[in-house]
Write an enzyme that holds these catalytic residues in place. Structure first.
Site, PDB file in Angstrom:
ATOM      1  N   ARG A  72       0.700  -1.273  -0.069  1.00  0.00           N
ATOM      2  CA  ARG A  72       0.090  -0.381  -0.323  1.00  0.00           C
ATOM      3  C   ARG A  72       0.265   0.689  -0.115  1.00  0.00           C
ATOM      4  O   ARG A  72      -0.058   2.259   0.132  1.00  0.00           O
ATOM      5  CB  ARG A  72      -1.268   0.342   1.196  1.00  0.00           C
ATOM      6  N   ARG A  88      25.533  21.905   5.447  1.00  0.00           N
ATOM      7  CA  ARG A  88      25.464  20.720   4.629  1.00  0.00           C
ATOM      8  C   ARG A  88      27.226  20.405   4.912  1.00  0.00           C
ATOM      9  O   ARG A  88      28.218  20.712   5.381  1.00  0.00           O
ATOM     10  CB  ARG A  88      25.059  20.072   4.344  1.00  0.00           C
TER      11      ARG A  88
END
Length: 453
Positions: free
Chosen positions: A16, A316
């Site tokens: 799903r 980062r």
């Protein structure tokens, strides 16, 4: 302290989710769902066994990255939860204490809930079931109780209309005394609507043996099962609400809490102010008295005390920012160390750099760290001044107290206290680009050969 084994069921395909990625590897707060469950079980002091499905090498890898000593077994045929537990027989047969059955798609289960299960088992319960009361119980198994004890769990498809009116539902999470699990697991049959072996049937078998089957109730939000994208978003929302509240309770100010997103391991100091629309990826540590202004994206970074970041900054790749660093709008820092009091106010890229303290980085400055093949380092000393619109072509070193003129392209080292100009008329050299590329590839090959030695 009683020994605790946690069997984590992770064999579900998760169709799903409509994804090529197994459902338990989808992230909540930047961490795979299964890793949340592993983390909680470890925090509760449990040894770990995980049951995975066929062709789930990626799940196995995620488990062993987080817990190298985990016992992993496979459920080749998905014949129900009891059948899945049976695949971990080698682990539970050797268990000397309690056995806890968890599900890899319940990322929000807490160590406090596990502690409550263990407490019940330590106090004389033979088996403990975790129940909850969802707003809509349709589809959930119901806990059938009598005199404060459970005598059965009825799956929704097998329940009568009267039993479906019961609001207390089964989460699937169970705790057993080890000898009790071993006595009931092989007596579970598959006479039900789906023809599967339900672990829930252990309740009725244990009760029939005059075992004490107890239960606890947990909050429905803690027990969300991630089996589709909607539930994934629901789990993420609950996780983020917890992290926001935790940050504020620990002394941070969030100007608009609902627009700030944390990772599972984000560390925030005291008197930190976070403006709207800030996203933290994994690996962020922020010291006290930091200000993070709006629309910043920060991951894998350490930010020192008193720093000011943003708006619209991106930090980062192992960046380390010292105390009182100021990074302004549209500044990106990657894999760089920036010393105390250094400022980069506008429109700069600082990659693969080491920058000293109290240095000024002018608007539009770029460390040209990549030649198309290799990445090299730019080193800037203390109290330097980098003029606006400078291109610093790595590898290059700029000394303490040095100046570079605005608009310069700096290709050679600049001594301490020197002023460097790097402006020139354009000159084109036809056919020279392949030579540069060949030189860069040769350099890379030499470096790789050196590493091979």
């Amino acid at each position: 302290m009683t020994e605790l084994l946690s069997i984590i069921l992770a064999a579900g395909e998760g169709t799903r989710m409509k994804s090529a990625v197994p459902k338990v590897l989808h992230p909540v707060g930047g961490l795979p769902v299964v890793s949340h469950v592993l983390r909680t079980a470890k925090a509760a002091g449990a040894t770990i066994a995980v049951v995975v499905g066929p062709n789930h090498e990626a799940v196995e890898a995620a488990v062993t990255r987080f817990e190298a000593g985990a016992h992993i077994s496979k459920q080749l045929d998905r014949l129900g939860t009891a059948h899945a537990v049976q695949q971990a027989r080698a682990a539970f047969e050797a268990a000397k204490g309690h056995v806890l059955v968890l599900y890899a798609d319940n990322p929000l289960i807490t160590s406090e809930t596990i502690a409550r299960i263990v407490e019940k088992l330590d106090s004389g319960a033979d088996m403990v079931v975790v129940g909850f009361r969802p707003q809509n119980p349709t589809g959930y198994g119901r806990l059938l109780t009598r005199d404060g004890q459970i005598f059965a769990i009825r799956e929704h498809k097998d329940a009568t209309e009267e039993e479906r009116q019961i609001g207390l539902c089964n989460s699937g999470i169970m705790g057993f005394r080890g000898d009790v699990l071993r006595s009931v697991i092989d007596r579970i049959g598959n006479k039900n609507a789906k023809g599967e072996y339900y672990l829930t049937d252990a309740v009725e078998i244990a009760a029939g043996d005059s075992r004490k089957v107890d239960f606890i109730e947990a909050d429905a939000g803690e027990l969300v099962g991630v089996d589709n994208r909607i539930k994934l978003a629901e789990a993420e929302a609950t996780f983020q609400e917890f992290k926001r509240n935790e940050a504020m309770e620990n002394g941070a100010t969030l100007r608009d809490p609902k627009s700030v997103f944390f990772s599972w391991d984000t560390e925030i100091g005291r008197d930190v102010t976070i403006f709207p629309n800030v996203v933290f990826g994994p690996g962020v540590k922020i010291a006290d008295n930091v200000e993070i202004r709006a629309f910043c994206d920060i991951e894998d970074a350490v930010i020192g005390e008193g720093a000011t970041i943003g708006p619209f900054a991106r930090i980062r790749g192992g960046a380390e920012l010292g105390p009182d660093v100021h990074l302004g709008n549209f500044v990106e820092v990657k894999k760089s160390k920036i010393g105390a009091g250094t400022k980069a106010g506008h429109l700069s890229y600082l990659g693969d750099a080491e920058i000293g303290s109290k240095t000024n980085i002018g608007a539009g400055t770029i460390t040209c760290n990549y030649d198309g093949v290799n990445k090299d380092k730019t080193i800037i000393g203390d109290n330097a001044f980098i003029g606006s619109h400078a291109s610093l072509v790595a590898p290059v070193r700029i000394g303490n107290g040095a100046y570079t003129a605005s608009g310069s392209v700096i290709t050679e080292d600049v001594p301490d206290d020197a002023l460097a100009f790097g402006r020139a008329r354009q000159e084109n050299k036809p056919g020279y680009a392949p030579k540069l590329r060949e030189k860069a590839l040769a350099k890379k090959a030499a470096q790789q050969a050196a590493k091979g030695k």
